[in-house]
Design an enzyme around this catalytic site. Structure first.
Site, mmCIF file in Angstrom:
data_model
loop_
_atom_site.group_PDB
_atom_site.id
_atom_site.type_symbol
_atom_site.label_atom_id
_atom_site.label_comp_id
_atom_site.label_asym_id
_atom_site.label_seq_id
_atom_site.Cartn_x
_atom_site.Cartn_y
_atom_site.Cartn_z
ATOM 1 N N LEU A 101 0.687 -1.222 -0.007
ATOM 2 C CA LEU A 101 -0.097 0.078 0.053
ATOM 3 C C LEU A 101 1.048 1.198 0.002
ATOM 4 O O LEU A 101 2.043 1.219 0.321
ATOM 5 C CB LEU A 101 -0.975 -0.064 1.294
ATOM 6 C CG LEU A 101 -1.959 -1.086 1.541
ATOM 7 C CD1 LEU A 101 -2.709 -1.052 2.786
ATOM 8 C CD2 LEU A 101 -2.827 -0.946 0.318
ATOM 9 N N ASP A 102 0.345 2.455 -0.398
ATOM 10 C CA ASP A 102 1.230 3.552 -0.639
ATOM 11 C C ASP A 102 1.624 4.011 0.926
ATOM 12 O O ASP A 102 0.553 3.625 1.838
ATOM 13 C CB ASP A 102 0.475 4.677 -1.523
ATOM 14 C CG ASP A 102 0.489 4.287 -2.716
ATOM 15 O OD1 ASP A 102 1.109 3.333 -3.226
ATOM 16 O OD2 ASP A 102 -0.592 4.705 -3.784
ATOM 17 N N TYR A 103 2.404 5.162 0.880
ATOM 18 C CA TYR A 103 2.711 5.604 2.442
ATOM 19 C C TYR A 103 1.317 6.419 2.984
ATOM 20 O O TYR A 103 1.457 6.016 4.397
ATOM 21 C CB TYR A 103 3.725 6.961 1.861
ATOM 22 C CG TYR A 103 4.324 7.375 3.118
ATOM 23 C CD1 TYR A 103 5.006 6.931 3.998
ATOM 24 C CD2 TYR A 103 3.840 9.036 3.263
ATOM 25 C CE1 TYR A 103 5.865 7.556 5.186
ATOM 26 C CE2 TYR A 103 4.517 9.531 4.385
ATOM 27 C CZ TYR A 103 5.379 8.767 5.441
ATOM 28 O OH TYR A 103 6.043 9.299 6.220
ATOM 29 N N HIS A 184 0.451 2.001 -7.705
ATOM 30 C CA HIS A 184 -0.467 3.318 -7.689
ATOM 31 C C HIS A 184 -1.991 2.996 -8.472
ATOM 32 O O HIS A 184 -2.512 4.114 -9.100
ATOM 33 C CB HIS A 184 0.016 4.378 -8.204
ATOM 34 C CG HIS A 184 1.079 4.899 -7.247
ATOM 35 N ND1 HIS A 184 1.209 4.734 -5.988
ATOM 36 C CD2 HIS A 184 2.304 5.891 -7.606
ATOM 37 C CE1 HIS A 184 2.429 5.246 -5.410
ATOM 38 N NE2 HIS A 184 3.032 6.110 -6.614
ATOM 39 N N LYS A 187 -5.222 5.312 -7.839
ATOM 40 C CA LYS A 187 -4.990 6.545 -8.133
ATOM 41 C C LYS A 187 -4.882 6.851 -9.443
ATOM 42 O O LYS A 187 -5.246 7.632 -10.124
ATOM 43 C CB LYS A 187 -3.410 7.037 -7.326
ATOM 44 C CG LYS A 187 -3.487 7.102 -5.864
ATOM 45 C CD LYS A 187 -2.426 7.426 -4.995
ATOM 46 C CE LYS A 187 -2.636 7.194 -3.588
ATOM 47 N NZ LYS A 187 -1.292 7.196 -3.018
#
Ligand code: URA
Length: 230
Positions: A101-103, A184, A187
């Site tokens: 997962l992203d930050y 990503h 997004k």
């Protein structure tokens, strides 16, 4: 690997001896007498012959973590806190992340040392949906739904994303089910409409749902049912 291959690879047995050991039911895998040479054994299997231990079997570990915002989905990072830093040191050894997962993304993260199992959970071929709650900067139009189903062309990978299901929950919020985990991905899908994702939370991966009793940063072991469901 097949049990007969595992045994025949050991310097002490040739193929004929292996056949005999199996027929005589002298081989035990995880405590059970086994005679089928095709029995699959793994690094996690305990293998004995005549009560002599040939392989102790590494314990397989499966954890779910409620990933908080502001930490990196990596096992090491020189600058930032990682998801592994949220676990006690004794539990971190040899774990990998099943689906990064992203930050700033929050929600369900699964960590395991069982690569075969985690591949089943994350590979698009198994078609296990991952559910995300998405908050966007701009309004989500009804025309988004068909486009998510049709797929988006990602030039960098030269592919079109697999059909995804978008359920619009409010003017700027939706639930999305995708079966892939491209870089990503969510997004970039919303980026097609020039609509920025401002909040992203993973609720589930296949049959495993984030335990509502886990606060951000908390973790627990998966249950035997959760592990078996994948
Ligand atoms: N898609 C994204 O864009 N980010 C995530 O963290 C997960 C899926």
């Amino acid at each position: 690997m097949r049990l007969d291959r595992f045994l025949a690879n050991l310097p002490r047995y040739n193929r004929q001896q292996v056949r005999l050991l199996l027929v005589q039911r002298r081989v035990h895998v995880d405590g059970q007498a086994v005679s089928d040479p095709l029995t699959e054994v793994r690094e996690f299997s305990r293998i004995e012959v005549d009560e002599q231990l040939l392989q102790a079997g590494r314990p397989a570990r499966y954890l779910m973590l409620h990933k908080p915002s502001g930490c990196v989905s990596a096992t090491h990072d020189p600058q930032h806190r990682t998801v592994l830093d949220l676990l006690p040191a004794a539990l971190r050894d040899d774990l990998h992340i099943a689906g990064r997962l992203d930050y700033n993304t929050t929600g369900l993260m699964i960590l395991t040392n069982d690569g075969q199992w985690s591949r089943r959970l994350t590979q698009p071929a198994t078609k296990l949906p991952k559910h995300y709650l998405v908050q966007t900067e701009d309004e989500i139009g009804p025309h988004y739904v068909d486009q998510f189903r049709a797929g988006f062309y990602f030039a960098f990978e030269d592919l079109t994303t697999l059909p995804a299901q978008l359920d619009i929950l409010g003017p700027r919020s939706a639930r999305l089910a995708i079966v892939e985990g491209r870089y990503h991905q969510v997004k970039r899908m919303f980026g097609h409409f020039d609509n920025k994702v401002v909040g992203l939370h993973r609720e589930s991966m296949g049959p495993i749902r984030l335990d509502p009793g886990l606060a951000p940063g908390e973790f627990r072991a998966l249950t035997a049912e959760e592990i078996a469901a994948v």
